[in-house]
Design a protein around this motif. Structure first.
Motif, PDB file in Angstrom:
ATOM      1  N   TRP A   1      -3.840  -5.345   6.102  1.00  0.00           N
ATOM      2  CA  TRP A   1      -2.662  -4.718   5.508  1.00  0.00           C
ATOM      3  C   TRP A   1      -2.067  -3.632   6.398  1.00  0.00           C
TER       4      TRP A   1
ATOM      5  N   TYR B   1       0.583   3.425  -3.170  1.00  0.00           N
ATOM      6  CA  TYR B   1      -0.540   4.368  -3.305  1.00  0.00           C
ATOM      7  C   TYR B   1      -0.274   5.644  -2.513  1.00  0.00           C
TER       8      TYR B   1
ATOM      9  N   THR C   1       0.825  -1.208   0.000  1.00  0.00           N
ATOM     10  CA  THR C   1       0.000   0.000   0.000  1.00  0.00           C
ATOM     11  C   THR C   1       0.860   1.259   0.000  1.00  0.00           C
TER      12      THR C   1
ATOM     13  N   TYR D   1      -7.854   2.048   2.041  1.00  0.00           N
ATOM     14  CA  TYR D   1      -8.052   2.024   0.593  1.00  0.00           C
ATOM     15  C   TYR D   1      -9.297   2.840   0.246  1.00  0.00           C
TER      16      TYR D   1
ATOM     17  N   PRO E   1      -4.733   4.134  -7.117  1.00  0.00           N
ATOM     18  CA  PRO E   1      -5.369   2.893  -6.658  1.00  0.00           C
ATOM     19  C   PRO E   1      -6.406   2.371  -7.645  1.00  0.00           C
TER      20      PRO E   1
ATOM     21  N   ASP F   1      -8.766  -3.586   4.892  1.00  0.00           N
ATOM     22  CA  ASP F   1      -7.701  -2.683   5.329  1.00  0.00           C
ATOM     23  C   ASP F   1      -6.948  -3.243   6.520  1.00  0.00           C
TER      24      ASP F   1
ATOM     25  N   TYR G   1      -3.326   3.767   6.723  1.00  0.00           N
ATOM     26  CA  TYR G   1      -3.841   3.845   5.352  1.00  0.00           C
ATOM     27  C   TYR G   1      -5.169   3.097   5.209  1.00  0.00           C
TER      28      TYR G   1
END
Length: 384
Positions: free
Chosen positions: A293, A138, A135, A277, A144, A290, A275
């Motif tokens: 990750w 991004y 990630t 997404y 993304p 999420d 972070y």
């Protein structure tokens, strides 16, 4: 005889044991996976066996760069073949580079080396390996929505401009200090001229115009596409050290401390743990969450480093102690999660301390004593 090849980090020759050969290859960061192999192998095992670097006719035409590169009159391991396989150790994107290499050896994709096979690779050991993307890409500017293109304004665009100008100026002293590995694109002012510089800056030429650089393959979408063509082979051994510098406090993932994280990476660990997404674009794969990750080492997500798991999960086994995986079985990814940031084991021994020595000692010892192929042997007093 064991040949141990180290990708992306310093070759610690003092750790090399008896009957071992260690080689150091320094690879640049911003080039596509196939481009990695172009530089190191020239799309052929030229560096190891000897010969001319060949980027491949179709690849060089598609990506708009020269086909041929450096000539290695004498290879660094000329006897390399199925009977003299290599142990590879790869850090970060270097771990995926080795997987691509093994697949290309299996596919006999190197022109002029038609007898290659996946068995030329005896084992792969990954240190913070980028198997399933990150990630971080991004956060640094990859879109993304597709995982292939950059935002108009972002950190990566700034880096792109810097690399273009650096390569165009082509100052020998600087290039001798660090080379980004784009020489085959002929970005130097001597070959590109002023209009060539303008073309590159506008995005009409160079590696960024054709996607022939590393970041698209480090997005989750790019890694899924890459992994769909890569196998875990039944006769090779696989190991992975996945790193993390996060912990949960009241259900929130945060950096595990200040002192244990390199200053360059502390803010990145925090960014990646926070972070989320974007909800207005499709997730990179079905079932993405999420929270899966959030654990990371400042550059890669821990879930990405254990073993190849996207688009399909490869056989794997989690271990706590290295002795847990004895006897070793080929075709399985043995992985261990260790408390460390992304560069903990690659910059210097003083910072990592005793863990540094123990890990590399274990790698060398495992390669020497516990990894071998079962082959039928004829005893001296027996007829063949």
């Amino acid at each position: 005889m064991i040949c141990l090849l180290l990708f992306w980090f310093m070759a610690f020759l003092d750790l090399a044991k008896e009957n071992s050969e260690a080689f150091h290859i320094l690879e640049g960061l911003k080039r596509k996976m196939r481009g990695f192999l172009c530089l190191i192998w020239g799309l052929s095992p030229a560096y190891m066996i000897g010969g001319r670097v060949d980027y491949g006719e179709r690849h060089s035409k598609t990506c708009g760069h020269s086909r041929f590169g450096r000539i290695y009159e004498q290879g660094h391991y000329p006897q390399w073949d199925e009977d003299h396989p290599i142990h590879f150790v790869g850090h970060s994107a270097g771990a995926q580079v080795v997987r691509v290499l093994q697949q290309m050896l299996a596919d006999k994709a190197f022109e002029g080396y038609e007898n290659t096979s996946e068995n030329w690779v005896l084992s792969i050991t990954a240190l913070s390996g980028a198997f399933n993307g990150t990630t971080r890409t991004y956060l640094d500017g990859m879109l993304p929505e597709d995982g292939q293109n950059m935002k108009p304004l972002c950190l990566l665009q700034l880096c792109r401009l810097g690399v273009i100008i650096y390569d165009w100026l082509d100052i020998p002293l600087l290039k001798a200090y660090y080379n980004f590995g784009f020489d085959h694109f002929n970005l130097s002012w001597r070959k590109a001229g002023l209009w060539g510089l303008v073309d590159c800056l506008l995005g009409n030429a160079g590696p960024w115009a054709t996607g022939d650089w590393i970041l698209p393959d480090l997005t989750i979408q790019g890694s899924i596409k890459l992994n769909s063509n890569l196998q875990t082979f039944p006769n090779s051994f696989y190991f992975s050290y996945a790193t993390k510098r996060t912990r949960k406090i009241l259900g929130v993932t945060v950096p595990s401390g200040i002192l244990g994280i390199h200053p360059m990476l502390f803010m990145r660990v925090l960014q990646m743990s926070l972070y989320r997404y974007p909800t207005d674009v499709p997730p990179p794969y079905k079932g993405y969450r999420d929270e899966d990750w959030q654990d990371n080492d400042g550059a890669l997500n821990t879930i990405s480093m254990t073993h190849p798991r996207l688009p399909i999960e490869h056989p794997s086994c989690s271990i706590v102690n290295d002795s847990d995986c004895q006897p070793l079985q080929p075709g399985i990814w043995y992985y261990k999660i260790v408390e460390a940031d992304h560069i903990f084991f690659i910059l210097n021994r003083e910072r990592a301390g005793v863990q540094f020595d123990l890990m590399y000692d274990n790698i060398f010892e495992r390669c020497r004593k516990h990894i071998f192929r079962k082959t039928s042997q004829t005893l001296p007093n027996e007829a063949p």
